[in-house]
Write a protein that holds these residues in place. Structure first.
Motif: not given
Length: 143
Positions: A66, A69, A72, A109, A111, A126
């Motif tokens: 993503s 971030y 991930v 997930m 992150l 994402i």
């Protein structure tokens, strides 16, 4: 002869993904995605949602990323000998016409290191990389 033509017409009219052959039009989807903010500005959040594979062929998630971030990762929390343990999940197979649920206390997930501060109501995209080279994009609501 009419019966053979009728059968051939039915096969041709059936989408390829329903016949078990890969079809670019048959793509897995992400539903009900959300991200849990943690108090105190921690540099990691948890992501949840449902990855659905309506296709007649299985799909394998090999990673996620993503722009919101630094990284991930897919993780799973399990109870082992009475102790909750978390481990990374490098690949995640999703059966044909099946799904994988990312939920609190299970598959989720992680992150890490948001690229900017997030607040409730924000939306994060994402992308999930599949083993066959396709990418599935999902939208996750921050709450």
């Amino acid at each position: 002869m009419l019966a053979i033509l009728a059968l051939l017409s039915a096969v041709i009219a059936t989408p390829a993904c329903a016949r078990g052959k890969p079809d670019a039009a048959c793509v897995p989807v992400v539903r009900d995605g959300w991200i849990r903010l943690v108090p105190g500005g921690m540099p990691m959040h948890a992501g949840f949602g449902r990855f659905e594979n309506p296709c007649a062929t299985p799909a394998t998630i090999t990673g996620a990323k993503s722009a919101s971030y630094a990284s991930v990762e897919m993780h799973e929390t399990r109870l082992v000998d009475g102790v909750s343990r978390m481990r990374a999940v490098p690949t995640l197979p999703v059966a044909a016409k099946g799904s994988a649920e990312f939920k609190p206390g299970g598959l989720h997930m992680m992150l890490m290191d948001p690229t900017k501060p997030l607040k409730a109501g924000d939306k994060v995209r994402i992308e999930f990389a599949l083993q066959d080279g396709r990418v599935v994009r999902g939208e996750f609501l921050v709450r």
